[in-house]
Design an enzyme around this catalytic site. Sequence first.
Site, PDB file in Angstrom:
ATOM      1  N   HIS A   1     -33.245 -26.815  -8.177  1.00  0.00           N
ATOM      2  CA  HIS A   1     -34.231 -26.489  -9.209  1.00  0.00           C
ATOM      3  C   HIS A   1     -33.984 -25.132  -9.874  1.00  0.00           C
ATOM      4  CE1 HIS A   1     -37.611 -25.130  -6.168  1.00  0.00           C
ATOM      5  NE2 HIS A   1     -36.573 -24.354  -6.121  1.00  0.00           N
ATOM      6  N   GLU A   2     -34.592 -24.971 -11.047  1.00  0.00           N
ATOM      7  CA  GLU A   2     -34.320 -23.826 -11.932  1.00  0.00           C
ATOM      8  C   GLU A   2     -32.841 -23.741 -12.292  1.00  0.00           C
ATOM      9  OE1 GLU A   2     -36.800 -22.437 -13.190  1.00  0.00           O
ATOM     10  OE2 GLU A   2     -38.359 -23.029 -11.780  1.00  0.00           O
ATOM     11  N   GLY A   3     -32.242 -24.892 -12.529  1.00  0.00           N
ATOM     12  CA  GLY A   3     -30.825 -24.929 -12.895  1.00  0.00           C
ATOM     13  C   GLY A   3     -29.961 -25.157 -11.676  1.00  0.00           C
TER      14      GLY A   3
END
Lengths: 593, 593
Positions: free
Chosen positions: A436-438
Amino acid sequence: MFFSPRDLRFHLYEVMQAEKLTQLPYFAEHDRTSFDMVLDAAAQISETLLRPLLTVMDRDEPKLVDGQIRVHPQLGAIIRRFGDDGWINAPFTYDEGGQQLPATIMNAATFIFGAANYSSSVFPFLTTGATNLLRSFGSKELVDRFTPMMYAGRWQGTMALTEPDAGSSLSDITTSAEPTDVPGEYRIRGQKIYISAGDHDACENVVHLMLAKIKGGPAGAKGISLFAVPQKRFESGTLVGNDVQTAGIYHKMGYKGAPIAHLMVGSGAGAIGYLVGEPHQGLRYMFQMMNEARVGVGMNAVSIGTAAYYASLEYARERPQGRPISEKDPARPQVPIIRHADVRRLLLFQKAVLEGSLGLLLQCSYYADLAHAGDGEVAQNAALLLDLLTPIAKSYPSEMGCLTTSAAVQVLGGAGYTTDFPVEQFYREARIHPIHEGTTGIHGLDLLGRKVTLHGGKGVQLLVADMQKAIADAKTHPELTYLASQLGEAISHLTTVTTYLLGLAADPTVFLADATLYLEFFGIVTLAWQWLRQATIAQAALPTAQGDDQAFYQGKLMAARYFYEYELVKTLSLVHRLQSTDHVTLEMHSDWF
Amino acid sequence: MFFSPRDLRFHLYEVMQAEKLTQLPYFAEHDRTSFDMVLDAAAQISETLLRPLLTVMDRDEPKLVDGQIRVHPQLGAIIRRFGDDGWINAPFTYDEGGQQLPATIMNAATFIFGAANYSSSVFPFLTTGATNLLRSFGSKELVDRFTPMMYAGRWQGTMALTEPDAGSSLSDITTSAEPTDVPGEYRIRGQKIYISAGDHDACENVVHLMLAKIKGGPAGAKGISLFAVPQKRFESGTLVGNDVQTAGIYHKMGYKGAPIAHLMVGSGAGAIGYLVGEPHQGLRYMFQMMNEARVGVGMNAVSIGTAAYYASLEYARERPQGRPISEKDPARPQVPIIRHADVRRLLLFQKAVLEGSLGLLLQCSYYADLAHAGDGEVAQNAALLLDLLTPIAKSYPSEMGCLTTSAAVQVLGGAGYTTDFPVEQFYREARIHPIHEGTTGIHGLDLLGRKVTLHGGKGVQLLVADMQKAIADAKTHPELTYLASQLGEAISHLTTVTTYLLGLAADPTVFLADATLYLEFFGIVTLAWQWLRQATIAQAALPTAQGDDQAFYQGKLMAARYFYEYELVKTLSLVHRLQSTDHVTLEMHSDWF
């Protein structure tokens, strides 16, 4: 204990001298005493409220009942407590009701919360991020409408980005926004998936900071705008439904206490979204929050890893099993497994990775504080360093957190695989962070494809200068010359490899093919730099240290050595691979698998 | 599909030429057609019976109800089917009702079963191991009493070793055996923990092959004997309780369908154990089964990894997301993620590790067949090679299986972290393998501390000779010269490091401190050897191959290159570390953590 207050203070006050931040006007009301009070308060809530729910929040998953997600019944009180104690807006200005708390201290508190119970810490953390977007880019009217209830922990904030056909590729979102007769108000239609805390019954309302495309705008990323889309909106002074329906809840491998929702927006009576800032600037705004969130994700990864480390350390000290290799008499008593070299290796691995990562993340937070509250060149340089280091600060701890929690499981052996001990839960929870978050792949592209050359490569120059300074400082201690020289060599390798890769930039496909490995390589060198700094402080303090402090500094020096011997050495292989001309991942065909 | 029949046949018939086994008298009734029928039957059961229960067996865990463990209701039929179809005793002699099936083919079938549904495959696999102990060392009376019902899948077999205070340190077991008036029958008292399939309602009885110490015997490992301790024993022709009580069930992170039990033995009315073989030989007997079980564990790890690999490959081919790096026009359609270099890297990593490991494990099975059914020097050499390679064949796939399943999760991104896809289950299941049948640390000690020098190091000499032969074969293809030379260098590094470490053997603590890293190093070199063999076959076949076969061989050649470029290169770092004189794990103190 699930973290080391001693170690946290070592980073803050001995390595970084965080109290110097109070020399900046923005932080002038603070001092070390107030910092310590904040950290003590975080530890106190964590021990009494968060940690007791660690297991039960994993076992009793949130459920979707009659269109609403039900979470653990105590979460309402916990989120309100975060609000009442001022955690949610702590970094914001006094004018806004905040405490102008440095990010350095805020993130240190986040570290404690996450180590206690990651799932429960997700809720207030998301609201802080969402309100920060509102206050940074939204009108005063929007700020006044939403933030007071969010700061109080009564309304949840979220980041609503991902869609069924747009995960890593945000430019492909299709959620639409159509102007209404009221300026600034739009009719929103679309679907959002994987929305953390996107719906739950521990708060009275949820405010989504949502990306959507205004009809008729430019294609791709340039046509994305940011909206505040509440689950319930005010109409004539009362809260009414805003047609944000929860279509589903995802069941996950870990951090089960924090639900992720599938939302249908505007499929019925119509959902109103309030434009935040200017049209078509949504992605830029969101990336501000994402960048902060990314340092936060790195910190969460370290938190979970740290909790697993201390759980395995406790077990290793108490569990008798086997005898020293040189002692084969079965009549002699068994020894605690921490006496076995391979168990110590598994523990040192965790310690070296986690304490090195914690140092890096606090350092990044310190840069954020300087960038935000400092002046002139100091602020500019800090911003450049933060920008450069963000993909590393997010990804290195996230990737390594999967391995350190695995090492914790291994220390416990069969017991670690059972639910009788918390390490298996930490192993499952840690796996989210490389996603998550890239994803890590995205951050590799960000680092090599963008950050390294940004502003003419000034970020890298500043970082290398800082590393060289750390080498010079270390060399004042003869005991550290060896480590210092190794970091020097590693920097030289990093420079060589970077130059080599930049030479390929004319063909971006080849240039970026191994960006993930470059990220790993850069991450290891960065951690080696952090460890040299920690070792230098420890070496200087050791001669006059007493008792527990002496053991603490010895441990630091051993962990630094461990990192260089077992982790930095991995760069030898990476240097080799990164300069290879065999582009096997590019030449592979899809139908050859 | 959850495995590749094409790849399995490549290993068996193109690389290993497994049909040559039928030239040995023991296997003379078989031919390639009968082998293929066995594999087809395994695939058929796997698809129709095992795979449909993969998810539900994970979600509906076994439960302890009124002192008995209840498993999935369909397991009874599955285990009986394994019995009826002759799988449980397939490797044993025709006289015993078996099929004299080569271990090579049996383990290939195990691979298929495990890839379909690992939990369900555990039950018959354990019974095969237990009956093999009985028939190898037990009296005819014991064999006749227990094995027919076990072969039929009506009685479960187990290995009952671990106790609360004796996990890795088996010499410390305290379960006791006291002779009764009946020769060969003993009264057993003690506790056993983590007993796989130790109690369940899918069979009518459970026969534990249990380690215990006969009172008055020698201390430590030399006083351990082996007993058959049934849950229910015959008394005057009827089955009566034998005082083996299920005190608890452990809940685990993964492979939840197969229960592990905590057993109380002889704490009430008394449990009778039947001595298997001679007194005090129990550990030696058990290690025979453990060694087989260890190759089996490696195979299970490859199975689970393979299932995850194909799940992620399917997703990568179907999921559109993003555009090629050189294509930034947002109006162009998204491409399947398999087009992205980093996704191909994640897939090639899985393919290279898993197909290399599968080759090694089938090779080890082939050595087992030669050792068992071959003659003279051929049999002796095969036994030596199997002995040497067993710790690697168990540990390399197990350790790497955690990483390959993690790569599968990463390919799916957020979707991979949810229970909507099976990869998160495979990630949880894979984590057991570095633990059971001896932790990786134990196998490192076994390899460096024992196997490398066993029989004057003849095993290593034979292996290096085989590797040199593979290099010579590869060099007949100019395309493979580069890989062949790299394997040559790796062997030379392996020899250097081994010699260096053996030079430290006078101080076993120092000598063995990094045995786990040595195991990793040896494992990588071994896999590189396997890949060179596979590449040589593929290179020879490629010019005349058509269609799917052409793609298959191209894939093999790419995976071989991948392994050398991204995995073999890691030995550069390991060689450096393994020859370092910094003994940081030994110098670390317990109270410095």
